[in-house]
Motif scaffolding. Structure first.
Motif, PDB file in Angstrom:
ATOM      1  N   ASN A  39       0.858  -1.188   0.000  1.00  0.00           N
ATOM      2  CA  ASN A  39       0.000   0.000   0.000  1.00  0.00           C
ATOM      3  C   ASN A  39       0.894   1.239   0.000  1.00  0.00           C
ATOM      4  OD1 ASN A  39       1.000  -0.111   2.538  1.00  0.00           O
ATOM      5  ND2 ASN A  39      -0.961  -0.393   3.549  1.00  0.00           N
ATOM      6  N   ARG A  40       0.259   2.397  -0.100  1.00  0.00           N
ATOM      7  CA  ARG A  40       1.023   3.632  -0.315  1.00  0.00           C
ATOM      8  C   ARG A  40       2.012   3.915   0.814  1.00  0.00           C
ATOM      9  NH1 ARG A  40      -0.946   9.535  -2.576  1.00  0.00           N
ATOM     10  NH2 ARG A  40       0.981  10.626  -2.057  1.00  0.00           N
ATOM     11  N   ASP A  41       1.573   3.731   2.059  1.00  0.00           N
ATOM     12  CA  ASP A  41       2.464   4.012   3.188  1.00  0.00           C
ATOM     13  C   ASP A  41       3.714   3.147   3.137  1.00  0.00           C
ATOM     14  OD1 ASP A  41       0.796   5.899   4.116  1.00  0.00           O
ATOM     15  OD2 ASP A  41      -0.061   4.689   5.745  1.00  0.00           O
ATOM     16  N   ILE A  68       1.818  -5.214 -11.618  1.00  0.00           N
ATOM     17  CA  ILE A  68       0.741  -4.758 -12.494  1.00  0.00           C
ATOM     18  C   ILE A  68       0.771  -5.511 -13.825  1.00  0.00           C
ATOM     19  CG2 ILE A  68      -0.341  -2.736 -13.571  1.00  0.00           C
ATOM     20  CD1 ILE A  68      -0.394  -2.813 -10.457  1.00  0.00           C
ATOM     21  N   VAL A  69       1.970  -5.847 -14.274  1.00  0.00           N
ATOM     22  CA  VAL A  69       2.091  -6.670 -15.482  1.00  0.00           C
ATOM     23  C   VAL A  69       1.359  -7.994 -15.273  1.00  0.00           C
ATOM     24  CG1 VAL A  69       3.686  -7.909 -16.982  1.00  0.00           C
ATOM     25  CG2 VAL A  69       4.278  -5.630 -16.163  1.00  0.00           C
ATOM     26  N   PHE A  73       4.760  11.328  -7.564  1.00  0.00           N
ATOM     27  CA  PHE A  73       4.412  10.176  -8.400  1.00  0.00           C
ATOM     28  C   PHE A  73       3.069   9.581  -7.964  1.00  0.00           C
ATOM     29  CE2 PHE A  73       4.277   5.533  -8.704  1.00  0.00           C
ATOM     30  CZ  PHE A  73       4.237   5.394 -10.077  1.00  0.00           C
ATOM     31  N   PHE A  74       2.918   9.358  -6.657  1.00  0.00           N
ATOM     32  CA  PHE A  74       1.660   8.777  -6.169  1.00  0.00           C
ATOM     33  C   PHE A  74       0.470   9.689  -6.489  1.00  0.00           C
ATOM     34  CE2 PHE A  74       4.077   5.824  -3.441  1.00  0.00           C
ATOM     35  CZ  PHE A  74       3.320   4.687  -3.651  1.00  0.00           C
ATOM     36  N   ASP A  75       0.672  10.989  -6.306  1.00  0.00           N
ATOM     37  CA  ASP A  75      -0.419  11.926  -6.588  1.00  0.00           C
ATOM     38  C   ASP A  75      -0.778  11.922  -8.076  1.00  0.00           C
ATOM     39  OD1 ASP A  75      -0.561  12.528  -3.948  1.00  0.00           O
ATOM     40  OD2 ASP A  75       0.575  14.394  -4.071  1.00  0.00           O
ATOM     41  N   ALA A  76       0.247  11.869  -8.923  1.00  0.00           N
ATOM     42  CA  ALA A  76      -0.010  11.849 -10.368  1.00  0.00           C
ATOM     43  C   ALA A  76      -0.786  10.587 -10.760  1.00  0.00           C
ATOM     44  CB  ALA A  76       1.305  11.922 -11.137  1.00  0.00           C
ATOM     45  N   ALA A  77      -0.364   9.443 -10.220  1.00  0.00           N
ATOM     46  CA  ALA A  77      -1.038   8.170 -10.549  1.00  0.00           C
ATOM     47  C   ALA A  77      -2.484   8.192 -10.057  1.00  0.00           C
ATOM     48  CB  ALA A  77      -0.279   7.001  -9.931  1.00  0.00           C
ATOM     49  N   ARG A  78      -2.669   8.723  -8.864  1.00  0.00           N
ATOM     50  CA  ARG A  78      -4.002   8.725  -8.270  1.00  0.00           C
ATOM     51  C   ARG A  78      -4.963   9.667  -8.997  1.00  0.00           C
ATOM     52  NH1 ARG A  78      -6.902  11.057  -4.113  1.00  0.00           N
ATOM     53  NH2 ARG A  78      -8.332   9.587  -3.142  1.00  0.00           N
ATOM     54  N   ILE A 118      -2.141   5.969 -18.138  1.00  0.00           N
ATOM     55  CA  ILE A 118      -3.370   5.936 -17.329  1.00  0.00           C
ATOM     56  C   ILE A 118      -3.794   4.496 -17.012  1.00  0.00           C
ATOM     57  CG2 ILE A 118      -4.327   8.167 -17.989  1.00  0.00           C
ATOM     58  CD1 ILE A 118      -6.070   6.677 -20.013  1.00  0.00           C
ATOM     59  N   THR A 119      -3.505   3.562 -17.931  1.00  0.00           N
ATOM     60  CA  THR A 119      -3.914   2.174 -17.677  1.00  0.00           C
ATOM     61  C   THR A 119      -3.126   1.607 -16.510  1.00  0.00           C
ATOM     62  OG1 THR A 119      -2.312   1.213 -19.211  1.00  0.00           O
ATOM     63  CG2 THR A 119      -4.463   1.811 -20.106  1.00  0.00           C
ATOM     64  N   TYR A 120      -1.907   2.086 -16.361  1.00  0.00           N
ATOM     65  CA  TYR A 120      -1.107   1.680 -15.207  1.00  0.00           C
ATOM     66  C   TYR A 120      -1.561   2.440 -13.956  1.00  0.00           C
ATOM     67  CZ  TYR A 120       2.645   1.600 -11.858  1.00  0.00           C
ATOM     68  OH  TYR A 120       3.343   1.480 -10.688  1.00  0.00           O
ATOM     69  N   GLY A 121      -1.657   3.756 -14.081  1.00  0.00           N
ATOM     70  CA  GLY A 121      -1.909   4.607 -12.918  1.00  0.00           C
ATOM     71  C   GLY A 121      -3.196   4.257 -12.192  1.00  0.00           C
ATOM     72  N   ILE A 122      -4.244   3.968 -12.942  1.00  0.00           N
ATOM     73  CA  ILE A 122      -5.539   3.687 -12.319  1.00  0.00           C
ATOM     74  C   ILE A 122      -5.489   2.381 -11.527  1.00  0.00           C
ATOM     75  CG2 ILE A 122      -7.959   3.133 -12.812  1.00  0.00           C
ATOM     76  CD1 ILE A 122      -7.755   5.140 -15.175  1.00  0.00           C
ATOM     77  N   VAL A 123      -4.939   1.336 -12.163  1.00  0.00           N
ATOM     78  CA  VAL A 123      -4.895   0.033 -11.499  1.00  0.00           C
ATOM     79  C   VAL A 123      -3.943   0.078 -10.296  1.00  0.00           C
ATOM     80  CG1 VAL A 123      -4.317  -2.412 -11.789  1.00  0.00           C
ATOM     81  CG2 VAL A 123      -5.514  -1.191 -13.610  1.00  0.00           C
ATOM     82  N   PHE A 124      -2.773   0.680 -10.493  1.00  0.00           N
ATOM     83  CA  PHE A 124      -1.792   0.781  -9.409  1.00  0.00           C
ATOM     84  C   PHE A 124      -2.385   1.535  -8.215  1.00  0.00           C
ATOM     85  CE2 PHE A 124       1.828   3.111  -7.455  1.00  0.00           C
ATOM     86  CZ  PHE A 124       2.540   2.026  -6.989  1.00  0.00           C
ATOM     87  N   SER A 125      -3.058   2.648  -8.477  1.00  0.00           N
ATOM     88  CA  SER A 125      -3.634   3.449  -7.391  1.00  0.00           C
ATOM     89  C   SER A 125      -4.745   2.698  -6.665  1.00  0.00           C
ATOM     90  CB  SER A 125      -4.190   4.765  -7.931  1.00  0.00           C
ATOM     91  OG  SER A 125      -3.165   5.493  -8.540  1.00  0.00           O
TER      92      SER A 125
END
Lengths: 482, 86
Positions: free
Chosen positions: A109-111, A170-171, A131-136, A183-190
């Motif tokens: 998780n993020r922490d 994620i892969v 980075f986390f903010d951009a992905a989220r 975005i396909t990465y960022g959404i799932v990762f977040s």
């Protein structure tokens, strides 16, 4: 005389759902609950699609795709299924990485990732945060120009180890690559980073059983071994489906079959606008998988510190194309401890997954295919030895599946185990504009993929169907749901 | 329904969608997402619930109108003015 799997079926339904993957079942459940008459047709002898399991003598139950999903699954199950289903969703606490660059265990998780990235990887805290903010902040309607690789290069230039940590799971979760839109990465990762990784207590079999009971309580007519041959149109709109030699009338069809199979097999291009057909033909399928299923002998136990999910690799560097190669250097292990099925027999199982190309397996002769399968098993056991010493002596059962196996059971084109690439979403969403009453719900475009993505996409499509049927009822052409 | 009845109705729907949120100090002209933990599925649920309860059809291109309480009420008022409060 063969059994009639359509015995007692009605002549007509408001909605026919083709395929009982998680998206199809969820659409059927919502529309049934809303009062529509719904027929759910599954070609296989069990429900669930890729959310499936199989049993082997000795009390071993293997889960095929229960590897972990985001916390959002709890909310979606509570709302679109039942509180009981939601209550069985529990966290997986030990996500482990082991490769030549680093070895670590995380709660994913993020922490914890912030801690790892700053303390162990020595990245500036400000870069981690941005980075986390951009992905989220990413949404599926955002600009697709930036690739995932470029996103990483922007925040962590030259850091292949950081990319590996951030990308490898994620892969495996959705088959995405560094060349796919960021975005396909960022959404799932977040989604994962918000609260970590979760699983279903009781296993896939229990989940699907509970879902089937829920479908029936919402008066959905559920039929197995019913392979739909054709969706029939009249004056450009859905009129009926042909299944097991019978024609059943309907006002709407939700296809949970593979997108390409829906367009080219169930509908047929003659019924569609040539431009749309071209667009559909260009949709790239995601890759398939190989898996090796291992059951330990009763009484054999594994320390839980071994991990729930273990991303292991012997490759010195991280390249997504290597993850698809038949010359496997990377494997993801899902460990199933006895707590996976608290009410079942005490068993420990392990499933090794690798992403794979269909073409590497489809052309093999029967002999070569069997030999390749055996080789996959032996090389996997060699690799597992590092984590579970003397694995061969401790095994009660081992077998393998390949892209051909996935093709056989799901009828997915090329055995695709993660649906289609991103462009599939536009084609899937565009289908109702081509044929009135025709909808597709299933793994398209990565963000609508995985267990949670499939369920949520099933909800989105059920919403569209409900809107269409209600608008038709309001305009007086047909009756409203009771 | 009047604007204030519509506001009450939206609050009722939100209470069901986000049972853990405190809605008593909601600021009407600030976006929902800046005050509540709502995601895109939650907004879809608002759309589905409005259709179920009142047969109000909100096309996908209008979903952005649901950003805040003020914009939602402004958008729904002409659509729901002839409806009776249930």
């Amino acid at each position: 005389m063969p059994k009639d799997f359509l015995k007692g079926v009605q002549d007509e339904y408001d909605v026919i759902v083709i395929g009982s993957g998680l998206a199809g079942m969820t659409s059927a459940n919502i529309l049934g609950r809303a009062g529509y008459s719904v027929l759910l047709l599954e070609q296989h002898y069990k429900l669930g699609g890729m959310a499936t399991w199989f049993k082997r003598p000795g009390g071993h139950i293997f889960d095929v795709s229960l590897h972990g999903f985001p916390h959002g699954m709890i909310k979606s199950c509570r709302r679109y299924w039942s509180p009981e289903i939601a209550e069985s969703i529990v966290p997986l606490k030990r996500i482990r990485f082991d490769n030549p660059m680093f070895s670590l265990t995380t709660t994913y998780n993020r922490d914890d990732f912030t801690r790892l990235l700053t303390d162990q990887f020595n990245v500036e805290p400000a870069s981690v945060k941005s980075f986390f903010d951009a992905a989220r902040g990413m949404n599926f309607y955002d600009d697709q120009a930036m690739t995932t690789g470029e996103l990483f290069e922007k925040f962590f230039p030259g850091r292949h180890d950081v990319v590996r940590l951030l990308m490898e799971p994620i892969v495996y979760a959705n088959g995405s690559t560094l060349e796919d839109p960021a975005i396909t990465y960022g959404i799932v990762f977040s989604n994962f980073m918000s609260k970590g990784v979760y699983t279903f207590e009781g296993g896939t079999d229990r989940l699907i059983q509970m879902m089937e009971a829920e479908l029936k309580s919402n008066h959905v007519d559920v039929r197995i071994k019913c392979d739909v041959e054709k969706v029939n149109l009249r004056q450009g709109r859905v009129a009926s489906v042909t299944v097991n030699g019978r024609t059943i009338k309907t006002r709407a069809v939700v296809s949970n079959a593979n997108l390409r199979a829906t367009i080219f097999r169930l509908l047929g291009e003659a019924q569609l606008d040539p431009q749309f057909v071209d667009q559909a033909r260009e949709v790239r399928l995601n890759n398939s998988s190989t898996q090796v299923y291992m059951a330990l002998k009763p009484g054999e136990t594994v320390e839980e510190s071994t991990g729930d999910l273990l991303f292991s690799s012997t490759a010195a560097d991280f390249r997504t194309d290597l993850l698809l190669s038949r010359d496997v250097t990377s494997r993801t292990y899902s460990f199933y401890y006895p707590r996976t099925r608290p009410e079942g027999r005490e068993r420990t199982l392990l499933v090794s997954s690798t992403n794979a190309h269909y073409r590497d397996w489809s052309e093999l002769s029967d002999d070569d295919y069997e030999a390749s399968k055996q080789d996959l098993i032996e090389t996997t056991l060699d690799a597992v030895e590092k984590y579970l010493p003397n694995i061969r002596e401790r095994l009660a059962h081992v077998e393998a599946s390949t892209p051909r196996t996935f093709r056989h059971y799901t009828q997915h084109v090329a055995g695709a185990s993660f649906g289609t690439k991103f462009e599939g979403l536009a084609v899937s969403r565009g289908l109702p504009d081509q044929v009135k009453g025709m909808y597709h719900a299933g793994s398209v475009g990565i963000i609508m993929s995985g267990w949670l993505g499939a369920i949520n996409y099933g909800v989105i499509v059920a919403n569209d169907v409900d809107a269409m049927l209600m608008a038709a009822a309001t305009s007086g052409k047909t009756s409203a749901p009771s | 329904m009047t604007s204030s009845e519509i506001r009450e109705e939206i609050l009722d729907i939100l209470e069901n969608i986000a049972p853990d949120e405190d809605l008593s100090d909601l600021t009407d002209d600030v976006a929902f997402v800046d005050q509540l933990e709502l995601d895109s599925m939650d907004f879809l649920d608002i759309v589905m619930e409005l259709r179920k309860r009142h047969r109000v059809q909100i096309p996908e291109e209008d979903y952005t109108e649901l950003a805040s309480m003020a914009s939602t009420v402004a958008y729904l008022t002409p659509l729901m003015k002839d409806m009776q409060k249930a």
